[in-house]
Design an enzyme around this catalytic site. Structure first.
Site, PDB file in Angstrom:
ATOM      1  N   ASP A  58       0.828  -1.208   0.000  1.00 30.62           N
ATOM      2  CA  ASP A  58       0.000   0.000   0.000  1.00 30.62           C
ATOM      3  C   ASP A  58       0.864   1.260   0.000  1.00 30.62           C
ATOM      4  O   ASP A  58       1.804   1.389   0.794  1.00 30.62           O
ATOM      5  CB  ASP A  58      -0.876  -0.024   1.269  1.00 30.62           C
ATOM      6  CG  ASP A  58      -2.130   0.817   1.112  1.00 30.62           C
ATOM      7  OD1 ASP A  58      -2.298   1.455   0.059  1.00 30.62           O
ATOM      8  OD2 ASP A  58      -2.937   0.827   2.059  1.00 30.62           O
ATOM      9  N   ASP A  59       0.537   2.189  -0.888  1.00 28.72           N
ATOM     10  CA  ASP A  59       1.153   3.529  -0.873  1.00 28.72           C
ATOM     11  C   ASP A  59       2.668   3.523  -1.085  1.00 28.72           C
ATOM     12  O   ASP A  59       3.365   4.435  -0.631  1.00 28.72           O
ATOM     13  CB  ASP A  59       0.838   4.261   0.456  1.00 28.72           C
ATOM     14  CG  ASP A  59      -0.600   4.777   0.515  1.00 28.72           C
ATOM     15  OD1 ASP A  59      -1.449   4.265  -0.238  1.00 28.72           O
ATOM     16  OD2 ASP A  59      -0.869   5.693   1.309  1.00 28.72           O
ATOM     17  N   CYS A  71      -6.344   4.750  -2.929  1.00 31.24           N
ATOM     18  CA  CYS A  71      -6.548   3.313  -2.687  1.00 31.24           C
ATOM     19  C   CYS A  71      -7.780   2.719  -3.360  1.00 31.24           C
ATOM     20  O   CYS A  71      -7.675   1.824  -4.197  1.00 31.24           O
ATOM     21  CB  CYS A  71      -6.673   3.038  -1.201  1.00 31.24           C
ATOM     22  SG  CYS A  71      -5.265   3.544  -0.228  1.00 31.24           S
ATOM     23  N   HIS A  89     -10.038  -2.054  -0.661  1.00 31.09           N
ATOM     24  CA  HIS A  89      -9.948  -0.954   0.284  1.00 31.09           C
ATOM     25  C   HIS A  89     -10.575  -1.373   1.625  1.00 31.09           C
ATOM     26  O   HIS A  89     -11.574  -2.090   1.645  1.00 31.09           O
ATOM     27  CB  HIS A  89     -10.683   0.252  -0.305  1.00 31.09           C
ATOM     28  CG  HIS A  89     -10.453   1.507   0.441  1.00 31.09           C
ATOM     29  ND1 HIS A  89      -9.195   1.952   0.775  1.00 31.09           N
ATOM     30  CD2 HIS A  89     -11.313   2.435   0.925  1.00 31.09           C
ATOM     31  CE1 HIS A  89      -9.300   3.096   1.425  1.00 31.09           C
ATOM     32  NE2 HIS A  89     -10.571   3.415   1.533  1.00 31.09           N
ATOM     33  N   ASP A 145      -0.355   0.209  -5.062  1.00 31.46           N
ATOM     34  CA  ASP A 145      -1.604   0.714  -5.656  1.00 31.46           C
ATOM     35  C   ASP A 145      -1.489   2.108  -6.266  1.00 31.46           C
ATOM     36  O   ASP A 145      -2.371   2.529  -7.011  1.00 31.46           O
ATOM     37  CB  ASP A 145      -2.776   0.613  -4.661  1.00 31.46           C
ATOM     38  CG  ASP A 145      -2.554   1.369  -3.353  1.00 31.46           C
ATOM     39  OD1 ASP A 145      -1.418   1.810  -3.093  1.00 31.46           O
ATOM     40  OD2 ASP A 145      -3.526   1.500  -2.592  1.00 31.46           O
ATOM     41  N   HIS A 146      -0.413   2.830  -5.975  1.00 32.93           N
ATOM     42  CA  HIS A 146      -0.152   4.154  -6.569  1.00 32.93           C
ATOM     43  C   HIS A 146       1.139   4.656  -5.961  1.00 32.93           C
ATOM     44  O   HIS A 146       1.758   3.961  -5.150  1.00 32.93           O
ATOM     45  CB  HIS A 146      -1.301   5.137  -6.283  1.00 32.93           C
ATOM     46  CG  HIS A 146      -1.740   5.115  -4.848  1.00 32.93           C
ATOM     47  ND1 HIS A 146      -0.990   5.649  -3.841  1.00 32.93           N
ATOM     48  CD2 HIS A 146      -2.820   4.550  -4.254  1.00 32.93           C
ATOM     49  CE1 HIS A 146      -1.591   5.430  -2.680  1.00 32.93           C
ATOM     50  NE2 HIS A 146      -2.699   4.752  -2.894  1.00 32.93           N
TER      51      HIS A 146
HETATM   52 CA   LIG Z   1      -3.005   3.142  -1.201  1.00 32.07          CA
END
Ligand SMILES: [Ca+2]
Ligand SMILES: [Ca+2]
Length: 474
Positions: free
Chosen positions: A40-41, A80, A136, A314-315
């Site tokens: 994540d992130d 997300c 999410h 995710d980004h």
């Molecule tokens: Ca994220």
């Protein structure tokens, strides 16, 4: 959709029949397993991507070296929920209307009945197992899994928190906080998720599996065990290269996304920039250690030779570039994500692919790799040609959407942004990899813009249902 499910039911029964005859511990059948690891992130601050000096990601680097590392991968949306919903359904945010973190994907008319990637594997005889953050947090998707860790309604175990918060001294900072914890790795939620996946990989499976393992750090708050901070001593931390007047040539919508007067001002006022970068690096190295646990378990398992491994984030994330923090924007730092794939018999070790690709492409790629029938509903394309030959010709750029009507088109050389009011940015990565010089207003580039505009989504679906108070801040 119905037809897929009918076909798959027959195949499902067929698979069970074969598996019943197979001796225990013999990894099943013709079809490869899938190990689907999410972080994540995580931006491109990964050793093998060279996104930031001093980052330490030995396990990600080791995994990337075994297959193909996509160096120019981008997210469907820079946050997300829309990014994950698009990846898992294969449908763009601009088609589903799922643009923000508080829009449950199962309430979007376009994708409420979508067969997710995990469901599609399930429907074709796979055991679908998940742990950690895949969908999410507020919107777990029970339909997608035979089983989930820690449960079908809660996607991650609790993390330890400091006794006194905030640690960074910024008042009312909520989870925009960072600092070391005096705890063992084993107390961290992500370690528990990684150990769950490792445990599952050690078990006999009579069906092929689709196993998803979602690591939550480096998502905020950046609280990780102290040893990871010690690996990144403050005096050795490099700050991002930031141009103070970078936003001067950015249109008003872009400047609004940057919120220079928000996080960035607070971080500077409290002299926390270097500490924040240290904490992000520490959180990345912690996440990397969790990935190491899972990869080691795979290597020691009966499935080492017949498992496709895909790892993605995710980004991206800004840490002050364009005076911006977090994701929520259409520049390189926010859209560029991590993507690597190891496919036995398909990828060769050491592959690097510089073609622009999108997380949306994962669904068609994975079902193609495992021999599942293609699906016309998917808006991404299979990356199989690039997995076989990372230098293959690839005319498609990667499209990212942030809120309704704002898009970025990233080709190998250019980034073109068009906002909902028609204002634009254009950056030439050949001469300006930090995206400092907006060329959109220069007549010489009209042809470049016209070519890139062809790839903008043709529809901008109205916003799907918002559930206020759910989904934000995860
Ligand atoms: Ca994220
Ligand atoms: Ca600029």
């Amino acid at each position: 959709m119905t037809q897929d499910l009918q076909i798959s039911r027959r195949e499902f029964i067929g698979t069970l029949g074969t598996a019943a005859l197979a001796p225990a511990f013999r990894p099943a059948p013709a079809r490869p397993n899938v190990l689907f690891i999410a972080i994540d992130d995580l931006n491109d601050w990964v050793g093998c991507l060279g996104g930031h000096p001093g980052t330490k990601t030995p396990h990600l680097d080791r995994l990337a070296g075994r297959g193909v590392l996509f160096t120019n991968a981008h997210c469907p949306a820079p946050l997300c929920n829309p990014s994950r919903a698009a990846l898992m359904t294969g449908v763009r945010p601009s088609t589903s209307g799922v643009y923000t973190n508080n829009q449950p994907m199962r309430k979007s008319p376009a994708i409420r009945d979508a067969v997710t990637l995990a469901q599609y594997f399930m429907a074709h005889g796979y055991r679908s197992q998940g742990g950690g953050k895949i969908f999410h947090g507020s919107f777990p998707d029970k339909e997608s899994w035979h089983e989930y860790f820690p449960s079908q309604s809660r996607n991650k175990p609790a993390d330890p928190v400091p006794e006194k918060m905030p640690l960074n001294g910024i008042p009312e900072t909520a989870h925009f906080d960072w600092g070391p914890l005096d705890v063992e790795d084993s107390q961290m939620g992500d370690t528990k998720v990684a150990d769950w996946a490792a445990g599952e990989l050690a078990k006999p499976h009579s069906q092929p599996f689709f196993m998803a393992c979602g690591i939550f750090r480096p998502h905020l708050p950046w609280y990780v065990p102290r040893k990871y901070f010690d690996l990144h001593p403050l005096e050795g931390v490099t700050l991002p290269n930031v141009k103070d007047d970078d936003l001067d040539d950015v249109p008003p919508i872009g400047r609004k996304f940057a919120k220079a007067d928000g996080d960035h001002r607070k971080v500077l006022e409290h002299k926390q920039w270097r500490n924040a970068v240290q904490a992000y690096l520490a959180s990345i190295t912690f996440a990397d250690a969790c990935v190491g646990r899972v990869i080691d378990a795979l290597d020691h398992s009966a499935y080492a030779e017949n498992t496709v491994v895909v790892l993605w984030s995710d980004h991206g994330w800004h840490l002050g570039e364009k005076l911006h923090w977090r994701k929520f924007a259409l520049w390189e730092e926010a859209t560029h994500n991590v993507l690597m794939a190891v496919a036995p018999g398909v990828t060769a070790p050491g592959g690097r692919c510089d073609r622009p690709v999108n997380l949306m492409d994962m669904y068609p790629t994975l079902i193609g790799l495992c021999g599942l029938p293609p699906r016309k509903e998917l808006e991404g394309v299979s990356l199989l040609p690039l997995l076989k030959d990372p230098k293959s010709e690839w005319p498609r750029p990667a499209v990212t959407t942030y809120l309704r009507g704002n898009h970025s088109v990233r080709s190998e050389r250019w980034r073109y942004i068009r906002y909902s009011d028609g204002t634009e940015e254009l950056y030439d990565h050949q001469s300006d990899e930090l995206e400092w010089h907006n060329l959109a207003g220069k007549p010489d580039y009209a042809g470049v813009k016209a070519e890139l505009s062809r790839w903008l989504p043709k529809t901008n679906a109205p916003d799907s249902i918002v559930e206020k108070g759910r989904g934000e801040g995860e």
